[in-house]
Write an enzyme that holds these catalytic residues in place. Structure first.
Site, mmCIF file in Angstrom:
data_model
loop_
_atom_site.group_PDB
_atom_site.id
_atom_site.type_symbol
_atom_site.label_atom_id
_atom_site.label_comp_id
_atom_site.label_asym_id
_atom_site.label_seq_id
_atom_site.Cartn_x
_atom_site.Cartn_y
_atom_site.Cartn_z
ATOM 1 N N HIS A 433 -33.932 -8.905 20.169
ATOM 2 C CA HIS A 433 -32.785 -8.024 19.924
ATOM 3 C C HIS A 433 -31.710 -8.257 20.984
ATOM 4 O O HIS A 433 -31.833 -7.794 22.114
ATOM 5 C CB HIS A 433 -33.264 -6.558 19.924
ATOM 6 C CG HIS A 433 -32.176 -5.568 19.680
ATOM 7 N ND1 HIS A 433 -32.184 -4.295 20.177
ATOM 8 C CD2 HIS A 433 -31.022 -5.678 18.978
ATOM 9 C CE1 HIS A 433 -31.093 -3.661 19.800
ATOM 10 N NE2 HIS A 433 -30.369 -4.483 19.084
ATOM 11 N N GLU A 445 -33.746 -7.493 24.316
ATOM 12 C CA GLU A 445 -34.932 -6.663 24.105
ATOM 13 C C GLU A 445 -35.893 -7.480 23.236
ATOM 14 O O GLU A 445 -35.541 -7.885 22.129
ATOM 15 C CB GLU A 445 -34.497 -5.382 23.373
ATOM 16 C CG GLU A 445 -35.319 -4.166 23.630
ATOM 17 C CD GLU A 445 -34.771 -2.936 22.881
ATOM 18 O OE1 GLU A 445 -33.875 -3.069 22.028
ATOM 19 O OE2 GLU A 445 -35.254 -1.836 23.153
HETATM 20 P P1 NAI Z 1 -22.786 -9.342 10.047
HETATM 21 O O1 NAI Z 1 -22.576 -8.668 8.747
HETATM 22 O O2 NAI Z 1 -21.623 -9.518 10.954
HETATM 23 O O3 NAI Z 1 -23.449 -10.763 9.829
HETATM 24 C C1 NAI Z 1 -24.517 -11.003 8.938
HETATM 25 C C2 NAI Z 1 -24.310 -12.422 8.420
HETATM 26 O O4 NAI Z 1 -25.499 -12.850 7.790
HETATM 27 C C3 NAI Z 1 -23.209 -12.511 7.344
HETATM 28 O O5 NAI Z 1 -22.264 -13.475 7.773
HETATM 29 C C4 NAI Z 1 -23.943 -12.958 6.087
HETATM 30 O O6 NAI Z 1 -23.183 -13.829 5.306
HETATM 31 C C5 NAI Z 1 -25.139 -13.654 6.676
HETATM 32 N N1 NAI Z 1 -26.297 -13.736 5.799
HETATM 33 C C6 NAI Z 1 -26.825 -12.784 5.020
HETATM 34 N N2 NAI Z 1 -27.928 -13.269 4.382
HETATM 35 C C7 NAI Z 1 -28.089 -14.540 4.769
HETATM 36 C C8 NAI Z 1 -29.034 -15.582 4.487
HETATM 37 N N3 NAI Z 1 -30.031 -15.354 3.650
HETATM 38 N N4 NAI Z 1 -28.875 -16.766 5.077
HETATM 39 C C9 NAI Z 1 -27.867 -16.984 5.909
HETATM 40 N N5 NAI Z 1 -26.936 -16.054 6.226
HETATM 41 C C10 NAI Z 1 -27.059 -14.855 5.672
HETATM 42 O O7 NAI Z 1 -23.933 -8.506 10.766
HETATM 43 P P2 NAI Z 1 -24.261 -8.430 12.313
HETATM 44 O O8 NAI Z 1 -23.537 -7.298 12.925
HETATM 45 O O9 NAI Z 1 -24.142 -9.780 12.909
HETATM 46 O O10 NAI Z 1 -25.785 -8.005 12.276
HETATM 47 C C11 NAI Z 1 -26.807 -8.940 12.040
HETATM 48 C C12 NAI Z 1 -28.120 -8.369 12.516
HETATM 49 O O11 NAI Z 1 -28.015 -8.113 13.917
HETATM 50 C C13 NAI Z 1 -28.521 -7.057 11.903
HETATM 51 O O12 NAI Z 1 -29.897 -7.037 11.755
HETATM 52 C C14 NAI Z 1 -28.051 -6.026 12.903
HETATM 53 O O13 NAI Z 1 -28.770 -4.828 12.852
HETATM 54 C C15 NAI Z 1 -28.352 -6.758 14.188
HETATM 55 N N6 NAI Z 1 -27.596 -6.313 15.348
HETATM 56 C C16 NAI Z 1 -26.275 -6.006 15.256
HETATM 57 C C17 NAI Z 1 -25.587 -5.606 16.366
HETATM 58 C C18 NAI Z 1 -24.110 -5.316 16.298
HETATM 59 O O14 NAI Z 1 -23.589 -4.708 17.238
HETATM 60 N N7 NAI Z 1 -23.410 -5.741 15.282
HETATM 61 C C19 NAI Z 1 -26.250 -5.460 17.686
HETATM 62 C C20 NAI Z 1 -27.619 -5.888 17.685
HETATM 63 C C21 NAI Z 1 -28.267 -6.262 16.542
#
Ligand code: NAI
Ligand code: 3HC
Length: 709
Positions: A433, A445
């Site tokens: 994380h 984490e």
């Molecule tokens: P985001 O929406 O910015 O990015 C997710 C990306 O994954 C999108 O670009 C999407 O096209 C891509 N995607 C979806 N399914 C896919 C697949 N099967 N193969 C390849 N690409 C795929 O989301 P974000 O904010 O980056 O979050 C991602 C993860 O990180 C989540 O699990 C979130 O909970 C976690 N996270 C987010 C934080 C934040 O502050 N945004 C902090 C820590 C963890």
């Protein structure tokens, strides 16, 4: 007992070697032996000069930090290093300090007591005491301005950053860089200067003259900004100023007074706690140096969104080739453009060369397929926060990845065991994380599921270090350590505005407490849409009749997602500068009135106590459940992941300084007023408070049996 200080001879030069592994700290016995060795060299008729050097990988990393706690608790008397170092300067034979690795704190003070300093090109010198809530206590604030001038001394003593060898020579702190063998170079240097009368740093006054008062005013202004809430940087400035106003002896006396004042402060206790807690996080019961780790030579990241992009950069920054995969070309292009823009901005600021940027970009392979994933040593999933989507990805990875590939999820709250169940190798599945922005934030984490193997944990912990992260191990629960605690924290902030505090009052109270930003400012930064999605996901756990924050949902429904839409709890201009939003204030008041919530003047102290003690109470549960291994692990998570002031030691240490009995009394008061649903005190908190103990003293390994019985 191995000798802490060795005395040998190299023809006409005495060689004094400090050998107190791992970092040659000036632990009890070292200064005394050093003094005795100097006297032996003085008495030795054959000796014309003396070389002082450190054994192992460093010169001297300073006073022994573990001793400070013993002094403060009265277990050991404080023994000033100053008279021991004075023996070095008073030696009739010239003393050359030969510095490699680090000369920090008392280490630099020792070197400055010598008559000359030679230094290896990769070495660093510094007075980092302020980072421990202290100031130099063995003449550093008096000798450093005499060698390097007042401005440099102010910079080094008030900010605590080390200086590289070439800068140390340019500043006058060291006399010569020794390329090649340091000892040979130091011996040659010693013979060159052997016949000249040894110059004493304390007698050098020329760099102290004409120090303008405005220099100190400016330093104080900077220190108040950078070390918001801290006393030690200001004390360090006072001590350096004393060097310009008093004799060396009086300056040292003033330094000692200020040092003592700092030593007994909560600030110093907290920062020393944080120093050791940061080093303890990597110690995991059942995992040792012998535990097998997988070498990470190639990585792959799934998703090039906010987190995937930052994680990709983190790998490239550490020199690890990384594939980043997306589902569609436009998402991939967007992700890569953000990566290029981020690197470009760092180059524009002069913090990265164009060449280094090009190299890092060359390590990144953007693509839409799983090609090459079969060679990856670790795959990090960073797709949408949706369990089904993640399980689908892991099902796919299980087919492609080699058996010894670590399968990591960047989920911020989902169940790692559920994710692992989509594979035939749950022992290789683990949470990694990262925090946003992943390429900047220091915290990582690591989340262990019930089937996660020791090898996957040990590999992730070692990898974290390689990626430049502070890596904390957490157990598997909703939100792990950090986000599980932040839930109640933000909830209280939201309740408080509904009860009558303004958004600004809540943010300011916690900012003034020392947090990097207030809780509602943090909510606006993370995105109110993110909070809304989490609340929806877990709505089914909400008990009927239990109070829930009302306004956050309304703001979301109005499309006010925080910074990203320019409006949320506050308004944001084009530069993301916040200001009060009258419409939000009106919405809060109307909603509270309609819900029958009594509006009142809320004191700042209540805001602080409700927000911080909600962290502490949840932290206590996390600790007793074994989700965190130590209270210090929770503190490090909050300092590096959530902007908790290090000088308060983290939420658990802060509670220890307030006294757990006082914390418990206040929590019980909140329980009576606001209900047991939110405020029933954690059993561990009750137990420790009753026993008069602290979170720091709680040892899960020893006490697990008691807890489970
Ligand atoms: P985001 O929406 O910015 O990015 C997710 C990306 O994954 C999108 O670009 C999407 O096209 C891509 N995607 C979806 N399914 C896919 C697949 N099967 N193969 C390849 N690409 C795929 O989301 P974000 O904010 O980056 O979050 C991602 C993860 O990180 C989540 O699990 C979130 O909970 C976690 N996270 C987010 C934080 C934040 O502050 N945004 C902090 C820590 C963890
Ligand atoms: N006293 C006691 N233990 C120390 C120590 C010190 N000054 N410096 C490091 N250690 C211990 C660490 O706790 C760690 O112990 P562990 O293996 O049991 O966890 C071990 O030495 C190795 O330290 P690191 O893991 O930090 O090793 P690194 O190689 O990453 O870093 C270092 C080495 C840069 C020297 C770093 O440890 C450091 O910054 N140390 C603190 C330096 C410092 O603050 N000095 C000032 C002390 S106060 C003082 O001198 C007052 C004087 O003015 C009177």
């Amino acid at each position: 007992m191995p000798e802490l200080v060795r005395y040998t001879r190299r023809d006409d030069v005495a060689l004094i070697t400090i050998d107190n592994p791992p970092v040659n700290a000036l632990s009890p016995g070292v200064p005394e032996s050093l003094q005795a060795a100097i006297r032996q060299a003085e008495a030795d008729g054959e000796v014309k000069a003396i070389v002082l050097i450190g054994a192992g990988s460093t010169f001297i990393a300073g006073a022994d930090i573990r001793e400070f706690g013993k002094i403060v608790s009265g277990e050991r008397p404080r023994l000033s290093l100053l008279p021991f170092l004075q023996t070095i300067e008073d030696s009739s034979k010239p003393v050359v300090a030969a510095i490699h690795g680090q000369a920090l704190g008392g280490g630099l003070e020792t070197a400055m007591s010598a008559h000359y300093r030679v230094i290896a090109p990769g070495a660093q010198v510094g007075q980092p005491e302020v980072k421990l809530g202290l100031i130099p206590g063995a003449g550093g604030t008096q000798r450093l301005p005499r060698l390097a001038g007042v401005i440099k001394a102010l910079e080094m003593c008030a900010a605590g950053e080390p200086v590289k060898a070439h800068d140390a020579v340019a500043a006058g702190i060291a006399d010569r860089i020794i390329e090649g063998d340091l000892l040979d170079g130091a011996l040659t240097f010693a013979r060159e200067i052997a016949s000249a009368p040894p110059p004493k740093t304390r007698d050098r006054e020329e760099k102290l003259r004409n120090a303008l008062p405005m220099v100190f005013d400016f330093a104080r202004e900077q220190a108040r900004k950078k070390g918001r809430g801290m006393r030690a940087p200001l004390a360090a400035i006072d001590a350096v100023q004393a060097a310009t106003q008093m004799s060396f002896e009086d300056g040292c006396r003033r330094e000692a007074e200020l040092f003592n004042e700092c030593l007994y402060s909560n600030e110093s206790k907290a920062l020393i706690h944080a120093f050791f807690a940061e080093r303890a996080v990597s110690k995991i019961p059942g995992i040792s140096k012998e535990t097998k780790t997988f070498e990470i030579r190639r990585a792959a990241v799934i998703g090039a969104g906010t987190m995937g992009g930052g994680i990709t950069m983190t790998y490239a920054n550490a020199g690890i080739p990384v594939i980043v995969k997306e589902t569609a070309q436009d998402a991939l292009d967007r992700g890569m453009n953000t990566i290029r823009k981020n690197y470009g901005a760092t180059v524009a600021k002069g913090r990265l060369s164009q060449e280094a940027m090009d190299h890092r970009l060359s390590l990144i392979t953007p693509q839409l397929t799983y090609d090459g994933f079969e060679n990856a040593d670790i795959i990090v999933e960073a797709v949408f926060e949706n369990l089904e989507v993640k399980k689908e990805v892991f099902r796919e990875l299980d087919k492609i990845a080699k058996p010894e590939c670590v399968l990591a999820s960047n989920t911020s709250s989902l169940n790692i065991d559920e994710i692992a169940s989509a594979t035939t190798r749950p022992q290789m599945v683990i949470g990694n994380h990262f925090f946003s922005p992943a390429n900047v934030m220091k915290l990582l984490e690591i989340v262990r599921g019930k089937a996660t193997g020791k090898e996957a944990i040990a590999t992730s912990m070692a990898l974290g270090k390689k990626l430049g992260k502070v890596t904390v191990l957490a157990g598997n629960c909703h939100g792990f350590i950090g986000n599980r605690m932040v839930g109640p924290y933000v909830r209280e902030a939201q309740f408080l505005v509904e009860e009558g505090a303004s958004v600004e009052q809540v943010n300011d109270a916690l900012y003034n407490f020392g947090m990097a930003m207030g809780p509602l400012a943090m909510d606006d930064l993370a995105g109110l849409d993110v909070g809304w999605a989490i609340r929806k996901e877990f709505e089914r756990h909400q008990k009927p009749g239990v109070r829930k924050p009302l306004v956050a949902d309304l703001l979301y429904e109005q499309g006010r997602f925080g910074q990203k839409t320019g409006r949320g709890w506050s308004k944001y201009d084009a530069n993301r500068k916040p200001s009060a939003d009258a419409e939000t204030a009106e919405l809060i008041e109307k909603t509270a009135r309609q819900a029958g919530i009594e509006r009142r003047n809320v004191p700042d102290q209540e805001i602080i106590d409700r927000c911080i003690y909600s962290l502490v109470n949840e932290g206590a549960r996390i600790l007793e459940e074994g989700i965190a291994l130590r209270a210090g692990d929770i503190d490090i998570t909050y300092i590096y992941g959530y902007g908790f002031p290090a000088w308060r030691g983290g939420p658990m240490f802060y509670a220890d300084t307030v006294g757990l009995k006082n914390v418990l009394d206040r929590i019980r008061e909140f329980e009576r007023k606001h209900g047991a649903e939110f405020w029933s005190p954690a059993p561990l908190l009750i137990r420790l408070a009753e026993e008069g103990r602290t979170f720091e003293q709680f040892d899960i390994e020893k006490e697990a049996a008691v807890l489970t019985s």
